[in-house]
Write an enzyme that holds these catalytic residues in place. Structure first.
Site, PDB file in Angstrom:
ATOM      1  CE1 TYR A 104      50.286  65.529  32.084  1.00 50.66           C
ATOM      2  CE2 TYR A 104      50.683  63.890  33.785  1.00 50.66           C
ATOM      3  CZ  TYR A 104      50.289  65.158  33.416  1.00 50.66           C
ATOM      4  OH  TYR A 104      49.915  66.058  34.372  1.00 50.66           O
ATOM      5  CD  GLU A 162      54.526  63.399  40.484  1.00 53.25           C
ATOM      6  OE1 GLU A 162      54.450  64.634  40.486  1.00 53.25           O
ATOM      7  OE2 GLU A 162      53.576  62.653  40.184  1.00 53.25           O
ATOM      8  CG  ASN A 203      49.978  69.291  33.786  1.00 56.25           C
ATOM      9  OD1 ASN A 203      48.980  68.601  33.567  1.00 56.25           O
ATOM     10  ND2 ASN A 203      50.579  69.312  34.958  1.00 56.25           N
ATOM     11  CD  GLU A 204      48.558  70.798  38.419  1.00 52.35           C
ATOM     12  OE1 GLU A 204      49.708  70.895  38.862  1.00 52.35           O
ATOM     13  OE2 GLU A 204      47.650  70.210  39.009  1.00 52.35           O
ATOM     14  CD  GLU A 260      46.917  65.861  37.479  1.00 53.03           C
ATOM     15  OE1 GLU A 260      47.411  65.832  38.628  1.00 53.03           O
ATOM     16  OE2 GLU A 260      47.514  66.320  36.494  1.00 53.03           O
TER      17      GLU A 260
HETATM   18  C1  GAL Z   1      49.754  67.461  39.572  1.00 51.08           C
HETATM   19  C2  GAL Z   1      50.382  67.344  38.184  1.00 51.08           C
HETATM   20  C3  GAL Z   1      50.596  65.894  37.812  1.00 51.08           C
HETATM   21  C4  GAL Z   1      51.270  65.175  38.939  1.00 51.08           C
HETATM   22  C5  GAL Z   1      50.450  65.335  40.205  1.00 51.08           C
HETATM   23  C6  GAL Z   1      51.045  64.664  41.424  1.00 51.08           C
HETATM   24  O1  GAL Z   1      49.866  68.731  40.075  1.00 51.08           O
HETATM   25  O2  GAL Z   1      49.564  67.943  37.238  1.00 51.08           O
HETATM   26  O3  GAL Z   1      51.356  65.818  36.653  1.00 51.08           O
HETATM   27  O4  GAL Z   1      52.527  65.706  39.109  1.00 51.08           O
HETATM   28  O5  GAL Z   1      50.360  66.679  40.527  1.00 51.08           O
HETATM   29  O6  GAL Z   1      51.256  63.358  41.255  1.00 51.08           O
END
Ligand code: GAL
Length: 749
Positions: free
Chosen positions: A87, A133, A191-192, A264
């Site tokens: 990121y 986070e 993002n999401e 992810e």
């Molecule tokens: C995802 C998010 C990430 C991170 C992860 C949890 O939903 O896209 O940036 O927050 O959860 O660690």
């Protein structure tokens, strides 16, 4: 003559060819600048026409000192990682409005250059929203105060700032794009978005489209991706702890022309203060990776591959300073058992990538329920995968494997990888020794942080409390709120902060009466009372169920009659990472006190605010001589401690890791040689796990460390920040002395 003509023609031919060649080459060059070598088909991402099996590891350059980057990349490569994802946190590069910084620790170009040199592809997750986070999900705090802003949707003030930032960002990234011979093969925007889409409706969708176009317009001329929420022009990817086969099928049906990419894969989870440590069994990860590949997946990114550390004040609200994530490379960058085990799987996949990428995939379920997937060419199975979801031995071996196991075989039926067998052997491969105590003989001196009345700076007066970020611009965790209360009847008194955050210490006449108590929840509901003109819009039921998450009630025991000085110290635990934590748009994030405070139901007026600690304003971490330090005394809250410690040259020359054991401390901030190592808090994780997220999902492969331990006891002290003569400084909020603090060392076996 004939000869001459022939010669002439030949020469001319050469010249014409050269001329044409030059012309074509240049035209081709102009063309090349526009045509990226990266494309995709329904099976995979293609680089220079070749399908890629992406085995990517996410590592945030912001979360490890710059000096660690080369080693982290080398180790990852050795462990079969072929792509690195990161990121880009906007606030890391524009913390102060219009002041852009891409140097030193923020030298994104250098990170990308290293990836290039090491032959690692890169997935850049440019946001502008990241989550992760990280403080405010990566947004600069100043954004909140832009007039008329609504973050993450089609809103001019927001989009103007994004556009400006993207222009600066793109100048840094452009030389490293694949189209310019660089390692960046994919760029993820936003993002999401699916998590917030309901709140922003059609505007949100237009914003998503705009972001993809903006990225292209500023020169990020490379294949775009999004995760959990699609946008035109981008490959939509999936995130999760596991991607069940049914999910892959639905996703593929929705995006038939796109490859299946898992942006992810969570190898465990992050930790929040007051909760237990999350872990995940590596065998379960391997099973789910293979299951995904068996479903046609050709791209996987571990989130995180190396988590690192949230130094300074970079953690989101409630996130611990460590971002270890139980990741394959630990917080210090060392390969873990999990990493070494998965590295074997990577090698098997890499060796057989042609079969996975080009051969026909067949699938059948046997009588025993075992699923067999084969990659077949010319009638011959090049690679076979057996997936078992009810393997008794797997249930017995693992704590929470849920009976999942997988076996990979080659064309000759030789077993290449078995998720269960030989697992124990990998333990012997871990090359790090146990941690050893190194320095505990500190000679502490201290300085008492003054109460508001005795500060050198003037307070800000207002009838009602002023919200903290308005005063600190998020440059400090701390703000004092003081007023006078009149007690008419001796006895217990009720204090209510109707809306406030995050952690409060309540003092009466200079004596600590009470303070906030765990558990602290990540999602606390709205920060503002509902305005009938603009009713709340909730993105899900969880958001709607929390309407009083910012209310704080305290009882002050046995208070005497008469006037008393009420002093409340507000301590921020970081800005939220996303809408859902405050059940509304992120621009509604608030800290400190911003709505009336009630004393026995009556609103208190006439407040004085003192943002920042005096010690921060005086910069005593870097200029310790501006104050008069004294000898240790009985521990009192709000105390700065300082000591020196020495390391020998030979100690500094060894390949070792360092950490600080903060046992015996309370809560505060830790510094070494002027570097802010982050917030510390010895809060017990006892009894507060699993958190809300994990309560909702199947605990497949995930488990919690036993209760009864502080959520985070040890703090990463990067070797690169150490020298022979070192200074450690601690700001302790509570009545604890650092008498048990210890620097520990770990060497390589
Ligand atoms: C995802 C998010 C990430 C991170 C992860 C949890 O939903 O896209 O940036 O927050 O959860 O660690």
């Amino acid at each position: 003559m004939r000869l001459f003509l022939l010669k002439f023609c030949q020469i001319s031919k050469i010249s014409i060819t050269l001329f044409l060649g030059f012309f074509i080459a240049n035209a081709g060059f102009a063309q090349l600048q526009k045509t990226s070598p990266v494309s995709y088909d329904s099976r995979a991402v293609l680089v220079n026409g070749q399908r890629q099996l992406i085995i990517s590891g996410e590592m945030h350059y912001a979360r490890s000192p710059r000096e660690m980057w080369p080693t982290l990349l080398d180790r990852s490569k050795e462990m079969g990682i072929n792509t690195v994802a990161t990121y880009i946190f906007w606030d890391f590069h524009e913390q102060i409005k219009d002041v852009y910084n891409f140097s030193g620790q923020r030298d994104l170009g250098h990170y990308l250059q290293l990836c290039k040199e090491k032959n690692l592809n890169v997935i850049l997750r440019v946001g502008p929203y990241c989550c992760a986070e990280w403080n405010y999900g990566g947004y600069p705090a100043y954004l909140r105060d832009e007039p008329g802003i609504t973050i993450r949707t089609l809103n001019k003030p927001y989009m103007n700032r994004v556009e400006k930032y993207f222009e600066h960002l793109s100048a840094e990234i452009k030389p490293y794009l694949a189209v310019n011979g660089g390692p960046v093969i994919l760029v993820q925007v936003e993002n999401e978005y699916a998590n917030v889409a309901i709140r922003y409706g059609e505007d949100g969708q237009r914003y998503l489209k705009w972001i993809v176009e903006l990225a292209e317009r500023v020169g990020l001329n490379v294949q775009k991706i999004t995760c959990e929420g699609g946008a035109k022009g981008a490959i939509e990817c999936v995130n999760g702890h596991s991607i069940p086969t049914e999910r892959s099928i639905t996703h593929k049906a929705k995006n038939p022309d796109q490859p299946l990419i898992w942006t992810e894969l969570w190898p465990a989870w992050y930790n929040t203060w007051g909760f237990q440590d999350h872990k995940r069994d590596p065998r379960n990860i391997a099973f789910h990776m293979l299951n995904f590949i068996g479903s046609g997946g050709t791209g996987i990114n571990y989130y995180m591959w190396h988590g690192g550390t949230n130094f300074g004040r970079t953690s989101m609200y409630l996130q611990t300073t460590s971002y270890d994530f139980d990741a394959p490379l630990d917080e210090y960058g060392r390969p873990t058992l999990k990493g070494l085990y998965l590295a074997q799987l990577h090698k098997v996949l890499e060796k057989n990538n042609k079969a996975i990428l080009y051969a026909d995939r067949t699938e059948k379920i046997g009588a025993t329920g075992i699923k067999t997937i084969q990659w077949v060419k010319d009638g011959k199975a090049l690679l076979t995968l057996h997936l078992n979801e009810s393997d008794k031995s797997a249930t017995e071996i693992g704590v929470s494997l849920n009976g999942r196991s997988a076996i990979v075989k080659d064309a000759e039926s030789k077993i290449l990888f078995d998720t269960q067998v030989d697992f124990a052997n990998y333990k012997t491969m871990v090359k790090i020794a146990d941690w050893q105590p190194l320095i505990s003989n500190f000679s502490w001196k201290l300085w008492q942080e003054p109460f508001p009345d005795s500060r050198f700076d003037a307070a800000i007066n207002s009838k009602q409390p002023i919200e903290q970020l308005t005063l600190t611009k998020d440059q400090s965790d701390y703000c004092w709120y003081s007023t006078t209360v009149n007690v008419t009847a001796k006895g217990d008194q009720n204090l209510e902060i109707t809306y406030g955050g995050d952690f409060f210490y309540v003092y009466l006449d200079g004596k600590l009466q009470t303070q906030s108590k765990a558990p602290f929840l990540e999602n606390r509901g709205v920060t503002m009372p509902e305005d009938p003109a603009h009713p709340y819009i909730f993105a899900n039921a969880l958001e709607a169920s929390k309407l009083e998450g910012f209310k704080h009630k305290f009882i002050l025991k046995n208070v005497s009659k008469g006037n008393h000085k009420l002093e409340i110290l507000a301590a921020s635990l970081g800005l939220v990472k996303g809408d859902w934590s405050i059940s509304s748009s992120m621009n509604n994030e608030r800290k400190g006190i911003w709505q009336p405070v009630k004393w026995n139901e009556k609103v208190l007026n006439n407040w004085q605010m003192n943002p920042f600690l005096s010690g921060e304003k005086l910069n005593i971490v870097n200029e310790p001589t501006v104050i008069k330090w004294t000898k240790p005394a009985k521990p009192k809250p709000l105390t700065w401690y300082s000591s020196t410690f020495q390391l020998s040259q030979s100690q500094l020359a060894t390949d070792a890791d360092y950490r600080i054991d903060m046992m015996g401390s309370g809560k505060g901030m830790l510094f070494v040689n002027g570097y802010n190592l982050g917030r510390y808090w010895l809060i017990d994780g006892n009894g507060y796990g699993p958190d809300e997220f994990w309560q909702k999902i199947e605990l497949d492969g995930l488990y919690l460390e036993p209760a009864g331990q502080p959520t985070q006891r040890y703090y990463h002290l990067p070797k690169t920040w150490l020298k022979e003569n070192n200074v450690i400084t601690i700001f302790e909020e509570q009545a604890f002395a650092p008498s048990q603090v210890n620097v520990e060392i770990r060497t390589v076996k």
